[in-house]
Design an enzyme around this catalytic site. Structure first.
Site, mmCIF file in Angstrom:
data_model
loop_
_atom_site.group_PDB
_atom_site.id
_atom_site.type_symbol
_atom_site.label_atom_id
_atom_site.label_comp_id
_atom_site.label_asym_id
_atom_site.label_seq_id
_atom_site.Cartn_x
_atom_site.Cartn_y
_atom_site.Cartn_z
ATOM 1 N N HIS A 5 51.975 38.023 29.885
ATOM 2 C CA HIS A 5 52.455 38.889 31.112
ATOM 3 C C HIS A 5 52.054 40.381 30.967
ATOM 4 C CE1 HIS A 5 55.932 40.667 33.448
ATOM 5 N NE2 HIS A 5 54.942 40.029 34.420
ATOM 6 N N HIS A 41 51.512 48.371 36.210
ATOM 7 C CA HIS A 41 52.651 47.602 36.885
ATOM 8 C C HIS A 41 53.852 48.838 37.392
ATOM 9 C CE1 HIS A 41 56.083 45.614 37.218
ATOM 10 N NE2 HIS A 41 55.601 44.395 37.466
#
Length: 273
Positions: A5, A41
């Site tokens: 991830h 992110h």
């Protein structure tokens, strides 16, 4: 598929694959003109992770290409699938098609090297908003126009907004997608989430008239949650700790039922027992 991830820096590719990931997820942020700009992110992100690692998108693609091209000094044979988590929510709905076109051009140039011995990984375009289905059509049109429609064989899709499964089906219909469908379900590791929708997605996958080929659950860092997801029958688990998932897969209850996917396993084919 053990899916590492938030792999947003080139150095993290090796880090996650060496821990047992055969797939990675990378965040893609867009500028205001719908150009893919950074693998980034941002804050907030998963508990226990640094949220701000990033590269320029095209630079990341070049690193990824090396990691997935046999014969390259950086080649990682185990890395077979890449999920691009497209942060398209920053865009207006009417920019989705442009984002898809620009994404396709970036990948064609920097990852597939215009069809000339580029990276071999399968790619999933993960879109957070059903209204952005034209991202898919823009992407597809561009590869066709640029003379490489065959590369679509390497591309799959995911709508990541935990939407109602029937609504997801409608969005794919509008995008003209039949097949190559991954369905995600999940939430940040900071919060708990049940498996009800995962089970719905698995039921769709396994029904004779379903549209889903693979189901993955995110973000799973605990052994107990991993077991729950495997018991529900998922195909992929996205995690911050690939070694935890690999450990659980080696437990006697699971090692006869599951194995780690290789390049020979077609990620667009529904697994039949």
């Amino acid at each position: 598929w053990i899916m590492g991830h938030m792999v947003n820096a080139i150095a993290q590719i090796d880090e996650f694959v060496n821990l047992g990931a055969n797939s990675i997820e990378t965040d893609v942020s867009f500028d205001k003109n719908a150009n893919p700009e950074y693998t980034y992110h941002g804050i907030p992100c998963d508990c226990g992770r640094t949220c701000t690692k990033s590269e320029k998108f095209n630079v990341f693609l070049q690193g990824l290409q090396k990691a997935t091209t046999p014969g390259d000094s950086k080649y990682q044979e185990k890395l077979v699938l890449v999920v691009f988590d497209l942060k398209s929510s920053s865009l207006y709905d009417n920019q989705a098609s442009d984002a898809g076109k620009k994404l396709a051009k970036s990948l064609l140039q920097n990852y597939w090297k215009n069809g000339n011995n580029g990276g071999r990984a399968y790619i999933v375009l993960s879109i957070p908003n059903l209204a952005h289905y034209k991202l898919i059509t823009g992407f597809k049109e561009t590869l066709k126009t640029e003379g490489h429609p065959e590369l679509m064989e390497k591309v799959g899709y995911d709508f990541s907004g935990n939407d109602d499964i029937d609504q997801v089906a409608k969005a794919y219909k509008k995008a003209g997608v039949t097949g190559h469908v991954w369905q995600s379900d999940g939430i940040t590791n900071c919060l708990p989430r049940g498996l009800d929708r995962v089970k719905q997605a698995v039921a769709n996958r396994d029904s004779s008239n379903g549209f889903i080929n693979k189901v993955y659950y995110w973000t799973v860092d605990k052994r107990s949650t991993t077991r729950g997801a495997l018991d529900a029958g998922v195909d992929g688990i996205m995690t911050n700790y690939p070694d935890v998932i690999a450990d659980v897969l080696s437990e006697s209850a699971y090692k006869s039922k599951f194995r780690i996917a290789t390049y020979e396993d077609n990620p667009w084919e529904t697994f039949k027992n």
